[in-house]
Design a protein around this motif. Structure first.
Motif, PDB file in Angstrom:
ATOM      1  N   LEU A 124       0.861  -1.182   0.000  1.00  0.00           N
ATOM      2  CA  LEU A 124       0.000   0.000   0.000  1.00  0.00           C
ATOM      3  C   LEU A 124       0.894   1.227   0.000  1.00  0.00           C
ATOM      4  O   LEU A 124       1.738   1.376   0.887  1.00  0.00           O
ATOM      5  CB  LEU A 124      -0.885   0.027   1.256  1.00  0.00           C
ATOM      6  N   LEU A 125       0.702   2.070  -0.999  1.00  0.00           N
ATOM      7  CA  LEU A 125       1.473   3.309  -1.100  1.00  0.00           C
ATOM      8  C   LEU A 125       0.573   4.466  -0.700  1.00  0.00           C
ATOM      9  O   LEU A 125      -0.367   4.812  -1.423  1.00  0.00           O
ATOM     10  CB  LEU A 125       1.973   3.516  -2.530  1.00  0.00           C
ATOM     11  N   GLU A 126       0.866   5.030   0.446  1.00  0.00           N
ATOM     12  CA  GLU A 126       0.065   6.147   0.940  1.00  0.00           C
ATOM     13  C   GLU A 126       0.460   7.418   0.191  1.00  0.00           C
ATOM     14  O   GLU A 126       1.639   7.662  -0.062  1.00  0.00           O
ATOM     15  CB  GLU A 126       0.293   6.313   2.441  1.00  0.00           C
ATOM     16  N   ARG A 127      -0.542   8.202  -0.172  1.00  0.00           N
ATOM     17  CA  ARG A 127      -0.322   9.475  -0.886  1.00  0.00           C
ATOM     18  C   ARG A 127       0.563   9.274  -2.111  1.00  0.00           C
ATOM     19  O   ARG A 127       1.592   9.940  -2.270  1.00  0.00           O
ATOM     20  CB  ARG A 127       0.253  10.515   0.046  1.00  0.00           C
ATOM     21  N   ALA A 128       0.164   8.356  -2.971  1.00  0.00           N
ATOM     22  CA  ALA A 128       0.892   8.079  -4.204  1.00  0.00           C
ATOM     23  C   ALA A 128      -0.081   8.110  -5.370  1.00  0.00           C
ATOM     24  O   ALA A 128      -1.140   7.485  -5.306  1.00  0.00           O
ATOM     25  CB  ALA A 128       1.567   6.718  -4.127  1.00  0.00           C
ATOM     26  N   ASP A 129       0.285   8.819  -6.427  1.00  0.00           N
ATOM     27  CA  ASP A 129      -0.556   8.855  -7.623  1.00  0.00           C
ATOM     28  C   ASP A 129      -0.078   7.794  -8.606  1.00  0.00           C
ATOM     29  O   ASP A 129       0.828   7.004  -8.306  1.00  0.00           O
ATOM     30  CB  ASP A 129      -0.560  10.259  -8.241  1.00  0.00           C
TER      31      ASP A 129
END
Length: 191
Positions: A124-129
């Motif tokens: 899970l990549l938080e704050r990733a577009d």
């Protein structure tokens, strides 16, 4: 069989309260251990599929509440069956631990790596577009392919296919996982 508590004896009440507090503490410790067993992988010190899904649901809620962008990477380690068949299951387990360490070391502390099951991991990549998710997927795949893995003196090549999905409004954990899984299979087919 325990005898009835004498409520007129203050010392007996204090002792009973102390006993009950000890019992509550023991039960809380046991519940925490059962929760850990239910939500963490037994081979690598990472959340398992159940623990990951719980965190994914929380991230979906945050992303939708704050109109934030986050992404899910789905990682499939290539050729693990060959490693198991050629070098034994201990080598396959060591390869999974190696990949887990690379994944954890290759993302930010705010991100979450989990072993989804078998030879699959999820990140899970938080704050990733989308651009950040793509860059991270390529970087992690390159890392897995280039950082040497050796077992009992034999270096064994590893690789992984990584697909991703950006969390969108209205997503559920299942819908994000399905999209990332499909993207991983497309990546595998293109290789």
């Amino acid at each position: 069989m325990s005898r009835p508590l004498d409520c007129s004896d203050p010392q007996a009440l204090v002792e009973e309260i102390a006993r009950l507090r000890g019992e509550v503490a023991r039960l809380e410790t046991r519940m925490a251990e059962l929760d850990r067993l239910a939500h963490y992988d037994s081979l690598v010190p990472l959340p398992n599929r159940r623990g990951f899904t719980r965190q994914l649901e929380a991230m979906i809620d945050r992303a939708q509440r704050y109109d934030d962008t986050s992404a899910l990477l789905f990682v499939d380690v290539d050729g693990l069956k060959m490693v198991n068949d050629s070098f034994g299951h201990h080598a396959g387990d060591a390869a999974l631990v190696h990949v887990a360490e690379l994944l954890v070391g290759g993302v930010r502390q705010s991100d979450l790596v989990a072993r989804f099951g078998g030879d699959e991991f999820a990140v899970l990549l938080e704050r990733a577009d989308e651009a950040e998710a793509l860059e991270t997927a390529h970087r992690l795949a390159d890392m897995i392919a280039t950082v040497e893995f050796c077992f009992d003196g034999t270096c064994i090549p590893l690789s992984a296919a990584i697909g991703f999905a950006v969390i969108e409004q209205g997503d559920t954990a299942d819908s994000v996982i399905r999209r990332a899984d499909r993207a991983m299979y497309e990546e595998k087919a293109a290789a």
